[in-house]
Design a protein around this motif. Structure first.
Motif, PDB file in Angstrom:
ATOM      1  N   THR A   1       0.934  -1.278   0.018  1.00 60.96           N
ATOM      2  CA  THR A   1       0.000  -0.068  -0.086  1.00 60.96           C
ATOM      3  C   THR A   1       0.961   1.205   0.165  1.00 60.96           C
ATOM      4  O   THR A   1       2.034   1.103  -0.301  1.00 60.96           O
ATOM      5  N   ASP A   2       0.375   2.514   0.294  1.00 57.46           N
ATOM      6  CA  ASP A   2       1.194   3.690   0.159  1.00 57.46           C
ATOM      7  C   ASP A   2       1.517   4.406   1.544  1.00 57.46           C
ATOM      8  O   ASP A   2       2.305   5.153   1.351  1.00 57.46           O
TER       9      ASP A   2
ATOM     10  N   GLY B   1      13.027   7.849   4.201  1.00 57.92           N
ATOM     11  CA  GLY B   1      12.574   9.112   4.028  1.00 57.92           C
ATOM     12  C   GLY B   1      12.425   9.617   2.882  1.00 57.92           C
ATOM     13  O   GLY B   1      12.156  11.056   2.822  1.00 57.92           O
ATOM     14  N   LEU B   2      12.289   9.016   1.743  1.00 57.68           N
ATOM     15  CA  LEU B   2      12.428   9.872   0.384  1.00 57.68           C
ATOM     16  C   LEU B   2      10.825   9.716  -0.182  1.00 57.68           C
ATOM     17  O   LEU B   2      10.455  10.593  -0.767  1.00 57.68           O
ATOM     18  N   ILE B   3      10.268   8.488  -0.108  1.00 57.19           N
ATOM     19  CA  ILE B   3       8.997   8.417  -0.780  1.00 57.19           C
ATOM     20  C   ILE B   3       8.006   7.428  -0.025  1.00 57.19           C
ATOM     21  O   ILE B   3       8.605   6.766   0.706  1.00 57.19           O
ATOM     22  N   PRO B   4       6.662   8.059  -0.317  1.00 57.14           N
ATOM     23  CA  PRO B   4       5.671   7.225   0.659  1.00 57.14           C
ATOM     24  C   PRO B   4       5.723   5.541  -0.031  1.00 57.14           C
ATOM     25  O   PRO B   4       5.586   5.259  -1.194  1.00 57.14           O
ATOM     26  N   LEU B   5       5.477   4.697   0.931  1.00 58.83           N
ATOM     27  CA  LEU B   5       5.330   3.306   0.690  1.00 58.83           C
ATOM     28  C   LEU B   5       5.123   2.640   2.042  1.00 58.83           C
ATOM     29  O   LEU B   5       5.518   2.987   2.805  1.00 58.83           O
ATOM     30  N   CYS B   6       4.191   1.570   1.950  1.00 53.63           N
ATOM     31  CA  CYS B   6       3.845   0.746   3.003  1.00 53.63           C
ATOM     32  C   CYS B   6       3.750  -0.608   2.670  1.00 53.63           C
ATOM     33  O   CYS B   6       3.446  -1.034   1.479  1.00 53.63           O
ATOM     34  N   THR B   7       4.209  -1.560   3.578  1.00 57.78           N
ATOM     35  CA  THR B   7       4.101  -2.979   3.507  1.00 57.78           C
ATOM     36  C   THR B   7       3.176  -3.603   4.751  1.00 57.78           C
ATOM     37  O   THR B   7       3.320  -3.523   5.484  1.00 57.78           O
ATOM     38  N   THR B   8       2.282  -4.756   4.077  1.00 56.58           N
ATOM     39  CA  THR B   8       1.472  -5.437   5.070  1.00 56.58           C
ATOM     40  C   THR B   8       1.866  -6.903   4.769  1.00 56.58           C
ATOM     41  O   THR B   8       1.666  -7.265   3.728  1.00 56.58           O
ATOM     42  N   VAL B   9       2.635  -7.371   5.891  1.00 57.62           N
ATOM     43  CA  VAL B   9       3.100  -8.616   5.522  1.00 57.62           C
ATOM     44  C   VAL B   9       2.473  -9.717   6.527  1.00 57.62           C
ATOM     45  O   VAL B   9       1.871  -9.438   7.583  1.00 57.62           O
ATOM     46  N   ALA B  10       2.229 -11.131   6.023  1.00 61.22           N
ATOM     47  CA  ALA B  10       1.160 -11.906   6.645  1.00 61.22           C
ATOM     48  C   ALA B  10       1.678 -13.401   6.454  1.00 61.22           C
ATOM     49  O   ALA B  10       2.605 -13.638   5.429  1.00 61.22           O
ATOM     50  N   SER B  11       1.131 -14.256   7.094  1.00 58.29           N
ATOM     51  CA  SER B  11       1.607 -15.765   7.206  1.00 58.29           C
ATOM     52  C   SER B  11       0.717 -16.213   6.245  1.00 58.29           C
ATOM     53  O   SER B  11      -0.344 -15.734   5.522  1.00 58.29           O
ATOM     54  N   GLN B  12       1.164 -17.490   5.833  1.00 60.39           N
ATOM     55  CA  GLN B  12       0.653 -18.072   4.804  1.00 60.39           C
ATOM     56  C   GLN B  12      -0.718 -18.641   5.005  1.00 60.39           C
ATOM     57  O   GLN B  12      -1.634 -18.575   4.165  1.00 60.39           O
ATOM     58  N   GLU B  13      -0.943 -18.987   6.339  1.00 58.20           N
ATOM     59  CA  GLU B  13      -2.306 -19.254   6.894  1.00 58.20           C
ATOM     60  C   GLU B  13      -3.395 -17.904   6.840  1.00 58.20           C
ATOM     61  O   GLU B  13      -4.243 -18.278   6.303  1.00 58.20           O
ATOM     62  N   ILE B  14      -2.889 -16.775   6.939  1.00 56.34           N
ATOM     63  CA  ILE B  14      -3.652 -15.758   6.893  1.00 56.34           C
ATOM     64  C   ILE B  14      -4.005 -15.341   5.213  1.00 56.34           C
ATOM     65  O   ILE B  14      -5.214 -15.213   4.636  1.00 56.34           O
ATOM     66  N   PHE B  15      -2.914 -15.746   4.594  1.00 49.58           N
ATOM     67  CA  PHE B  15      -3.235 -15.399   3.013  1.00 49.58           C
ATOM     68  C   PHE B  15      -4.219 -16.649   2.607  1.00 49.58           C
ATOM     69  O   PHE B  15      -5.125 -16.154   1.918  1.00 49.58           O
ATOM     70  N   GLU B  16      -4.148 -17.777   3.198  1.00 51.84           N
ATOM     71  CA  GLU B  16      -5.003 -18.747   2.480  1.00 51.84           C
ATOM     72  C   GLU B  16      -6.556 -18.416   2.919  1.00 51.84           C
ATOM     73  O   GLU B  16      -7.711 -19.061   2.304  1.00 51.84           O
TER      74      GLU B  16
ATOM     75  N   HIS C   1       4.524   0.778  -6.149  1.00 52.05           N
ATOM     76  CA  HIS C   1       5.002   1.849  -6.666  1.00 52.05           C
ATOM     77  C   HIS C   1       6.410   1.374  -7.080  1.00 52.05           C
ATOM     78  O   HIS C   1       7.180   1.146  -6.006  1.00 52.05           O
ATOM     79  N   ALA C   2       6.821   1.577  -8.450  1.00 52.43           N
ATOM     80  CA  ALA C   2       8.316   0.952  -8.687  1.00 52.43           C
ATOM     81  C   ALA C   2       9.282   1.868  -8.111  1.00 52.43           C
ATOM     82  O   ALA C   2      10.511   1.468  -7.792  1.00 52.43           O
ATOM     83  N   VAL C   3       8.853   3.116  -8.426  1.00 48.36           N
ATOM     84  CA  VAL C   3      10.117   3.934  -7.625  1.00 48.36           C
ATOM     85  C   VAL C   3      10.191   3.953  -6.110  1.00 48.36           C
ATOM     86  O   VAL C   3      11.302   3.647  -5.791  1.00 48.36           O
ATOM     87  N   GLY C   4       9.134   3.875  -5.498  1.00 49.97           N
ATOM     88  CA  GLY C   4       8.986   3.564  -4.078  1.00 49.97           C
ATOM     89  C   GLY C   4       9.875   2.252  -3.618  1.00 49.97           C
ATOM     90  O   GLY C   4      10.511   2.029  -2.562  1.00 49.97           O
ATOM     91  N   CYS C   5       9.469   1.156  -4.586  1.00 48.73           N
ATOM     92  CA  CYS C   5      10.134  -0.308  -4.033  1.00 48.73           C
ATOM     93  C   CYS C   5      11.607   0.033  -4.479  1.00 48.73           C
ATOM     94  O   CYS C   5      12.251  -0.775  -3.732  1.00 48.73           O
ATOM     95  N   THR C   6      11.975   0.416  -5.366  1.00 42.15           N
ATOM     96  CA  THR C   6      13.460   0.405  -5.640  1.00 42.15           C
ATOM     97  C   THR C   6      14.207   1.346  -4.486  1.00 42.15           C
ATOM     98  O   THR C   6      15.183   0.757  -4.129  1.00 42.15           O
TER      99      THR C   6
END
Length: 787
Positions: A379-380, A612-627, A647-652
């Protein structure tokens, strides 16, 4: 060494002369400009910070000879005619900070001496190394002087000139003008004139100077001096040069005018976050011209030339709302962003993949080191990332326990003072507070435990027990020998306190379920520190016990539930850690979950993710939550996203940011801070591992905690929190910290501090790259303000 202010003076248009390459004629261009100023009965000054080569050939000597009375100065002269970093090996090289300070001091003196134009000339090309091997484009960046770029008129000069321009632009310089010599064969001036015209940058092409005669021909040398004198008289009188000088002066004044008007214009146009505008004045708005390293360059309309110019270094005391990790204006991150922007721009992500997103997912999972985690959702920002986490957690709980959220209320468990963002969904995951209770859709769905607070009071680490727990524990507080012993959970879990915590938590949840018929779908915690709620430092043992009770007693939430047989499986409730603030080295570790020795089922990271350069967010989950979301029905999928997902810029940038912080962790960059905390700690039978430490010294914490106006302090990682005494009891609406905030804003001789307050709490935060010298000066400023 103290930071320098960026170079801006009301009375002195000061520019830095960069060359697209070596031997492009920087000194000749400087001499032309200085001659033109002198012809107008004005005064010019020329500064060569570093010069290498024979003294007779030194650039400042050339200006002294042909500059028509130009004031000249060279700060460091090396005899060898080689790059400054090689020449400096023959002598002791000046420190970069000392060199910058000397330049700024020299220009400030000239600004007080009625100089009308100052030129600071670099050596070689844009990326030629300085005395300590750093690129000049980076070395001189804190000054951020406007640039006179001398382009290359030779074969290959078009490419070299454009590359030099883009390198300067990438670092936040303003290229105000371009000059080069006319060459009728290559005609670079015609191509570059059109290129820079499209950038609204004036280009002036000059007649090439007369060729230099052989050194051994004495007669020719005399004729050469006359020819050069004639050349300078003629070229400096050309109308294009005179217009360029006027343009340079006009741009200097226009920059000042823009800065002077910004606060008033902002007052008219901008609606600020977390700000009550009633009574707000333009003077309350901080005008930021640029930022570098740990400092803003702020404009002060009252600053005079005697005070060093119109801009002042201001320590970014909130790390720009907790985002700064690798310093403002970091050239490596800027280059990463530019590369990704050039390679991708932004590309659709649903059902697709690109290398930055894949690399970041892999790198993040390895950095966090949680064996439960297998999936990364992008997410962002932190609030939307938490929205996703709540959707994941509630769906998993409802699916396992057979609840229908459309027919019954599903709530969450958390802590008082929690804050997970300002979007409507996660607002409901926090108790009523100043942040949410006046939001019309807010309902507040959950139970929030009061909890024991860790703080240093009068030189001692204490854990203060809230009223509803005091009867269980039979005390109001517990004292600890060191912060490390507070985090020694292996030892503390075996204590009576741990069992009493667990009994209280179990009893409370049982009562909420049985007597109030509440259903809970997730446990949501900000590990260790609850940020926006007031920098509340929760006893890590309490958070650990809360997690253990939830996981070890699934029957609390559904009568027929039992603990899953598979160890990685979630039990009781999905555990969500909001590490938006505390994650990724903010507290000195890759994950703040490690302080609790807990592996959550879902975690959210943002803030430091991109340095501190660009907005970006990650939500990380277990396989069981995913399933849980896996089904033949599209409607069962996690239907969440936004246009700029992954966003490719943020990920890089995030990949490089994580790598940089991980490298610092591995190469001992913080060993000095750790040693300070280690030397002050009483050795426990089994010390916390890895260590608990802070960039803020233990001596500072002890001294501040004993100050008359201070209720308590704590420091961990890059965070320092100071709670001021308040007869009214404190809280978000308190004004008790305003006095300290104002003292820091006034600052000292070297810099002032931009800080934020949360009621009676003033917090300060460094980046992970903050220099010990800057932090030591910050500590001196705090002591003078409080002790």
């Amino acid at each position: 060494m103290s930071p320098v202010g960026a170079g801006l003076w009301r009375s002195l248009p000061a520019h830095q002369v960069y060359g697209a390459n070596t031997n492009v004629g920087k000194t000749i261009v400087s001499t032309v400009l200085c001659n033109a100023i002198q012809r107008q009965n004005k005064r010019a000054a020329f500064l060569k910070p570093v010069s290498a080569g024979a003294l007779d050939d030194a650039d400042d000597r050339h200006l002294a000879r042909y500059g028509a009375g130009t004031l000249t100065k060279c700060l460091h002269q090396f005899d060898e005619p080689v790059s400054p970093h090689l020449a400096a090996k023959q002598k002791t090289a000046p420190r970069d900070d000392d060199l910058l300070a000397a330049i700024h001091n020299t220009l400030s003196d000239w600004a007080r001496s009625n100089i009308d134009l100052a030129l600071v000339e670099t050596a070689g090309g844009v990326h030629s190394p300085g005395p300590n091997g750093n690129s000049q484009a980076d070395l001189y960046r804190p000054l951020r002087l406007p640039i006179v770029l001398v382009a290359d008129s030779r074969l290959g000069g078009i490419s070299a000139s454009i590359s030099a321009y883009e390198s300067l632009l990438l670092r936040g310089y303003d290229v105000n003008s371009v000059l080069l010599f006319r060459d009728d064969y290559y005609q670079n001036h015609e191509y570059l004139a059109n290129f820079f015209r499209q950038k609204s940058i004036p280009l002036v092409s000059l007649t090439a100077p007369p060729p230099k005669p052989p050194q051994e021909d004495v007669a020719s040398h005399a004729r050469d001096e006359e020819a050069m004198s004639t050349y300078y008289r003629q070229v400096s009188a050309e109308s294009e040069i005179l217009r360029l000088l006027e343009d340079m002066n006009t741009k200097n004044q226009a920059r000042l005018t823009r800065l002077e008007e910004m606060a008033d214009r902002a007052q008219d146009l901008i609606w600020y976050p977390f700000t009550q505008h009633q009574g707000m004045k333009p003077k309350d708005i901080t005008v930021i011209d640029s930022a570098h390293d740990d400092y803003f360059q702020t404009f002060d309309a009252g600053q005079t030339e005697q005070q060093g110019g119109a801009l002042r270094p201001t320590f970014d005391g909130s790390a720009s709302w907790w985002t700064q990790g690798l310093g403002h204006g970091n050239p490596e991150l800027a280059l990463s962003a530019a590369y990704a922007a050039g390679r991708y721009g932004h590309v659709m992500f649903a059902g697709a993949v690109h290398e930055p997103a894949l690399s970041l997912a892999d790198s993040l999972l390895k950095t966090i080191g949680n064996p439960r985690f297998t999936k990364v959702f992008y997410t962002d920002n932190g609030s939307t990332g938490m929205e996703v986490a709540v959707k994941m957690g509630l769906r998993a709980a409802c699916d396992r326990y057979g609840w229908d959220a459309s027919q019954e209320q599903i709530s969450i468990l958390g802590l008082k003072g929690s804050y997970h963002g300002d979007t409507i969904g996660v607002m409901d995951c926090s108790e009523p507070s100043t942040f949410n209770k006046k939001v019309e859709w807010y309902r507040g769905r959950g139970h929030w435990f009061d909890f024991p607070l860790v703080k240093m009071v009068d030189g001692s680490w204490v854990i203060e027990i809230p009223g509803e727990l005091q009867a269980d524990l039979g005390t109001e507080k517990a004292t600890f020998e060191s912060l490390g012993s507070v985090f020694d959970l292996d030892a503390r879990l075996a204590t009576e306190t741990s069992q009493k915590y667990k009994n209280y938590i179990h009893r409370t949840i049982q009562d909420l379920v049985d007597r109030h018929d509440m259903k809970f779908g997730a446990l949501i915690l900000e590990p260790v520190i609850l940020g926006a709620g007031g920098m509340l430092f929760c006893d890590p043992l309490f958070q650990r016990c809360l997690t253990d009770v939830v996981r070890e007693h699934p029957e609390l939430f559904s009568p027929n539930a039992s603990a899953p047989k598979s160890a990685p499986s979630w039990s009781g409730l999905p555990v969500i850690f909001d590490e938006v603030f505390t994650g990724l080295y903010r507290l000195g570790r890759p994950s703040s979950a490690s302080f609790l020795d807990v592996h959550p089922d879902i975690a959210v990271n943002a803030k430091l993710l991109t340095g501190g350069l660009i907005p970006l967010c990650t939500t990380v989950a277990s396989q069981e939550i995913f399933e849980t979301f896996s089904s033949p029905e599209k409607s069962d999928a996690l239907l969440h996203g936004h246009s700029y997902t992954a966003h490719a810029v943020g990920c890089t940038v995030a990949v490089d940011s994580l790598r940089a912080m991980s490298d610092m962790d591995a190469n001992g960059s913080w060993d000095g801070f750790k040693a300070d905390w280690r030397s002050h700690s009483v050795k426990a039978a089994k010390p916390a591992s890895p260590e608990v430490w802070s960039v803020w010294s233990q001596d500072l914490l002890r001294d501040l905690s004993c100050a008359e106006t201070v209720e308590s302090v704590f420091g961990i990682g890059t965070v320092l929190s100071i709670s001021l005494r308040d007869a009214e009891g404190g809280g978000y609406t308190s004004t008790a910290a305003k006095g300290l905030q104002q003292k820091l804003a006034a600052g000292g001789d070297q810099f002032n501090v931009h800080s934020r307050v949360l009621g009676n709490v003033l917090y300060l935060m460094s980046s992970v790259t903050s220099k010990p010298e800057s932090l030591q000066e910050m500590e001196r400023l705090l002591r003078s303000s409080l002790v």
